[in-house]
Scaffold this active site. Structure first.
Site, PDB file in Angstrom:
ATOM      1  CE  LYS A  30      66.653 -93.204 -41.587  1.00 19.92           C
ATOM      2  NZ  LYS A  30      66.759 -92.620 -40.237  1.00 19.92           N
TER       3      LYS A  30
ATOM      4  CD1 TRP B 236      59.950 -85.585 -48.691  1.00 22.91           C
ATOM      5  CD2 TRP B 236      61.292 -84.491 -50.099  1.00 22.91           C
ATOM      6  NE1 TRP B 236      60.374 -84.436 -48.069  1.00 22.91           N
ATOM      7  CE2 TRP B 236      61.198 -83.737 -48.906  1.00 22.91           C
ATOM      8  CE3 TRP B 236      62.083 -83.984 -51.131  1.00 22.91           C
ATOM      9  CZ2 TRP B 236      61.857 -82.538 -48.710  1.00 22.91           C
ATOM     10  CZ3 TRP B 236      62.740 -82.776 -50.948  1.00 22.91           C
ATOM     11  CH2 TRP B 236      62.623 -82.061 -49.741  1.00 22.91           C
TER      12      TRP B 236
ATOM     13  CB  CYS C 299      61.743 -90.233 -54.589  1.00 25.56           C
ATOM     14  SG  CYS C 299      61.109 -88.578 -54.795  1.00 25.56           S
TER      15      CYS C 299
ATOM     16  NE  ARG D 161      64.777 -94.045 -51.034  1.00 26.98           N
ATOM     17  CZ  ARG D 161      66.091 -94.054 -50.889  1.00 26.98           C
ATOM     18  NH1 ARG D 161      66.635 -94.826 -49.985  1.00 26.98           N
ATOM     19  NH2 ARG D 161      66.861 -93.320 -51.651  1.00 26.98           N
TER      20      ARG D 161
ATOM     21  CG  ASN E  81      65.328 -90.616 -55.686  1.00 25.52           C
ATOM     22  OD1 ASN E  81      65.239 -89.435 -55.348  1.00 25.52           O
ATOM     23  ND2 ASN E  81      65.899 -91.542 -54.934  1.00 25.52           N
ATOM     24  N   GLY E  82      65.452 -87.728 -57.779  1.00 24.89           N
ATOM     25  CA  GLY E  82      66.539 -86.791 -58.063  1.00 24.89           C
ATOM     26  C   GLY E  82      65.985 -85.499 -58.631  1.00 24.89           C
TER      27      GLY E  82
ATOM     28  CD  GLU F 223      70.220 -85.712 -32.921  1.00 26.62           C
ATOM     29  OE1 GLU F 223      70.455 -84.809 -33.733  1.00 26.62           O
ATOM     30  OE2 GLU F 223      69.563 -86.725 -33.226  1.00 26.62           O
TER      31      GLU F 223
ATOM     32  CE  LYS G 285      65.943 -87.453 -33.846  1.00 27.35           C
ATOM     33  NZ  LYS G 285      67.229 -87.315 -34.422  1.00 27.35           N
TER      34      LYS G 285
ATOM     35  CG  HIS H 129      74.817 -62.964 -24.690  1.00 26.44           C
ATOM     36  ND1 HIS H 129      75.487 -61.842 -24.237  1.00 26.44           N
ATOM     37  CD2 HIS H 129      75.375 -64.024 -24.037  1.00 26.44           C
ATOM     38  CE1 HIS H 129      76.416 -62.210 -23.373  1.00 26.44           C
ATOM     39  NE2 HIS H 129      76.364 -63.526 -23.226  1.00 26.44           N
TER      40      HIS H 129
ATOM     41  CD  GLU I 256      63.927 -85.428 -36.845  1.00 24.01           C
ATOM     42  OE1 GLU I 256      64.845 -85.877 -36.165  1.00 24.01           O
ATOM     43  OE2 GLU I 256      63.902 -85.523 -38.076  1.00 24.01           O
TER      44      GLU I 256
HETATM   45  C1  F6R Z   1      67.195 -86.231 -38.132  1.00 26.22           C
HETATM   46  C2  F6R Z   1      67.799 -86.882 -39.284  1.00 26.22           C
HETATM   47  C3  F6R Z   1      68.470 -86.029 -40.281  1.00 26.22           C
HETATM   48  C4  F6R Z   1      69.697 -86.746 -40.865  1.00 26.22           C
HETATM   49  C5  F6R Z   1      70.262 -85.930 -42.027  1.00 26.22           C
HETATM   50  C6  F6R Z   1      71.501 -86.582 -42.609  1.00 26.22           C
HETATM   51  O1  F6R Z   1      66.614 -87.166 -37.272  1.00 26.22           O
HETATM   52  O2  F6R Z   1      67.727 -88.070 -39.432  1.00 26.22           O
HETATM   53  O3  F6R Z   1      68.813 -84.791 -39.760  1.00 26.22           O
HETATM   54  O4  F6R Z   1      70.636 -86.920 -39.857  1.00 26.22           O
HETATM   55  O5  F6R Z   1      69.297 -85.797 -43.025  1.00 26.22           O
HETATM   56  O6  F6R Z   1      71.211 -87.840 -43.120  1.00 26.22           O
HETATM   57  P1  F6R Z   1      72.341 -88.898 -43.354  1.00 26.22           P
HETATM   58  O7  F6R Z   1      72.889 -89.275 -42.027  1.00 26.22           O
HETATM   59  O8  F6R Z   1      71.674 -90.039 -44.050  1.00 26.22           O
HETATM   60  O9  F6R Z   1      73.381 -88.237 -44.204  1.00 26.22           O
END
Ligand code: F6R
Length: 614
Positions: free
Chosen positions: A609, A75, A2, A27, A104-105, A487, A491, A510, A494
């Site tokens: 984010k 969000w 948010c 956000r 937000n929260g 990772e 990527k 397995h 997502e």
């Molecule tokens: C994936 C991504 C998320 C963040 C996770 C932690 O591309 O960006 O998996 O890595 O939400 O976020 P931070 O680093 O802000 O604690």
């Protein structure tokens, strides 16, 4: 998670609020809204969907000229994304509302508050937890002499949970009251105008000066003044800080998406993170509390983070254990915080977070701190909550990361972990001065290796075009390549919405190998010379079941290339740092697959984010 923005000044607030919302859209983008003091009084316009939908609705509703207003991009947590669940929410018994709130929260006791407010005649219009705050403020405000800020202070004392709040009331159409607990909120300080915002990107177009609101503080923001009170209502002096990056860092600069721009910025992000910490061929930490004495005494290392930050930690764990021979774990923060972890007073807890606001990571860090461990945070956002609360901070200088899927912050996190590893190894006498010099030289060379790795861009675009329609993809690797595979898989899924999984190459047989069939795409990472042959054997296992294989390896790969359909060769670097290179083609693959599938690359569905709820 948010985004909140507010403006009070002499100019038309509307375009400033909309611009602020656009910069905060990463956000959360389920719905958006604004509340504005117009000549007709307090007006709220809100809608499901993106800011563009809100703009459309504002155009339809006509004249919204105002000098003061608040805005929100959501969000969804409580209640589906819909017009009525969008913020701002109005508080008031008559349904008209004299108070508007953006939040937000999460308000944990919202049910109980809602029932009590309903008993006092309040009729709720939405399913959100936020609406309870709007009515609660109205309830406490109505018929009392108290100013709005004191009322908000009284209201938040009845709230359990986390919040960043922006509140406006018809009683004072020039004033915004802001409050925070466990959710970021800053105040942009201008000339004859002031703002509130969830982060700097929303204010930087108007001012570079800002104040960080701390937990439990409440601020009264007017065009010519900002007054901050603590939870007792006492006025507190706040430092005005200055943003040290410019607007262009938060703009696309000619790229189609932020993600590809940020992928390309990785050599710089790594160089900026590494360079200031290497002096005279040695790692130098100045003020993060990682003194030689402390590093000598460490008994165990706990790395915590979420998502990609955790994946960086998983690479870090392997590098630290190999180089420093200290037991090191890398754990999901949301698990760590509830599993009663064994933490000793001589332990080091490395907390990794791009935003510095992730709720679970913050809670895990607080737990480790309480248990007596020394906490050091690898954080990108300066002065974020995690950065301020950690015992020591190692900033990643990746600059603002706007794309929801992290790339450059992840790479910068890896380099920060390498620095810590080299520093610990040298301090504990596990490597010589000469070894340290060589490792530092390799670290300084890393940005140019990443630059070379980025040259596979066209190959990855071509491969992405060939396989963008696959229903699922498997990523395989061993050791550091396994951590990088995790990772890579995150990527891809997502941003392209293709199901994918990462497996330790030896583990697939397995059970999961039953999913491999004719044409299944398998991406194998093999950058560790000692494990080339082992990984090639695992590749053969999937090839003989019909898989199509992309192999990501190094220039000096000597194994049998005939096992794969495509081979990507990366420049050679020290094998401990190889995850920094193997992730590059993987980020590009995810990006181009998502583009090919017409996905919203920078704002993937359901995501946000900064995850400030647990
Ligand atoms: C994936 C991504 C998320 C963040 C996770 C932690 O591309 O960006 O998996 O890595 O939400 O976020 P931070 O680093 O802000 O604690």
């Amino acid at each position: 998670m948010c985004g909140i923005v507010g403006f009070t000044g002499r100019e038309n607030a509307l375009p400033i609020l909309i611009k602020g919302l656009y910069s905060l859209e990463y956000r959360g983008y389920d719905s958006a809204g604004i509340a504005a003091f117009t000549k007709d009084g307090l007006r709220v316009v809100k809608t499901r969907g993106r800011i563009a939908n809100l703009e459309e609705k504002i155009r339809e509703e006509g004249d919204l000229y105002c000098n003061c207003g608040i805005g929100h991009t959501r969000w969804a947590t409580h209640g589906e994304p819909s017009d009525r669940n969008s913020h701002p929410h109005l508080g008031g018994r008559d349904g008209k509302g004299k108070v508007a709130v953006v939040h937000n929260g999460i308000i944990e006791n919202y049910k109980e508050l809602r029932e009590r407010l309903e008993a006092h005649g309040y009729v709720f219009q939405s399913e959100t937890d936020t609406e309870t705050v709007a009515h609660l403020v109205d309830y406490l405000h109505t018929g009392k002499q108290e100013d709005l800020a004191k009322t908000v202070l009284a209201a938040v004392q009845r709230i359990r949970g986390s919040y960043a709040l922006g509140v406006v009331s018809m009683d004072n159409p020039e004033e915004i009251v802001a409050a925070r607990r466990d959710n970021p909120l800053i105040i942009g300080v201008g000339e004859g105008e002031n703002m509130i915002a969830s982060d700097i990107t929303a204010i930087i177009g108007r001012t570079r000066n800002y104040i960080i609101l701390d937990d439990n503080e409440v601020a009264i923001v007017r065009p010519d003044s900002v007054v901050v009170m603590n939870e007792f209502g006492d006025v507190v002096e706040k430092n005005v800080q200055t943003v040290n990056w410019d607007m262009s860092a938060a703009e696309k600069g000619g790229y189609e998406h932020f993600m590809i721009k940020e992928i390309m910025e990785q050599p710089k992000a790594v160089a900026d993170t590494v360079k200031p910490r290497i002096q005279n061929n040695a790692v130098v930490f100045e003020d993060n509390g990682l003194t030689d004495e402390r590093l000598r005494d460490i008994e165990n290392i706990h790395i915590v983070g979420c998502g990609s930050a955790l994946h960086a930690g998983m690479v870090g764990k392997r590098v630290i254990e190999a180089m420093c021979r200290i037991r090191c774990t890398a754990e999901v923060a949301s698990e760590f915080r509830y599993e009663n972890p064994i933490i000793g007073k001589k332990d080091l807890c490395i907390v990794i977070s791009q935003s510095g606001e992730t709720a679970d990571t913050l809670a895990a860090m607080r737990l480790a701190k309480q248990a007596g461990a020394f906490t050091v945070a690898i954080v990108n956002v300066v002065s974020s909550t995690i950065a301020r609360e950690a015992d020591g901070v190692l900033y990643t200088w990746a600059g603002p990361e706007i794309s929801v899927a992290t790339t450059k912050a992840y790479s910068a996190q890896l380099s920060a972990l390498y620095l810590i590893s080299v520093k610990i190894a040298r301090t504990r006498g596990l490597i010589s001065i000469g070894d340290e010099r060589a490792l530092c030289a390799e670290l300084q060379r890393l940005p140019s290796c990443i630059e070379k790795a980025l040259m596979c861009q066209e190959d990855m675009q071509r491969i992405a075009t060939l396989y963008a329609n696959r229903p699922s993809v498997f990523f395989l690797g061993r050791g550091l390549d396994y951590a990088a595979a995790l990772e890579a898989s995150l990527k891809l899924k997502e941003i392209s919405y293709i199901h994918s999984e990462a497996y330790a190459a030896g583990e697939l047989k397995h059970g999961t190998i039953s999913l491999i069939e004719e044409g299944t795409l398998v991406v194998a990472l093999a950058t560790q010379p000692a494990l080339f042959e082992k990984t090639v054997s695992n590749i053969r296992e999937v090839v003989s079941r019909g898989a199509v294989v992309v192999l990501v390896t190094t220039d000096d790969f000597t194994g049998d290339e005939s096992v794969c359909q495509h081979i990507i060769r990366l420049p050679k670097c020290l094998y401990e740092f190889s995850a920094s290179l193997s992730i590059i083609p993987m980020q590009l693959l995810a990006y181009y697959v998502a583009v090919e599938r017409n996905c919203d690359v920078d704002k993937p569905r359901n995501l946000a984010k900064s995850v400030t709820v647990e």
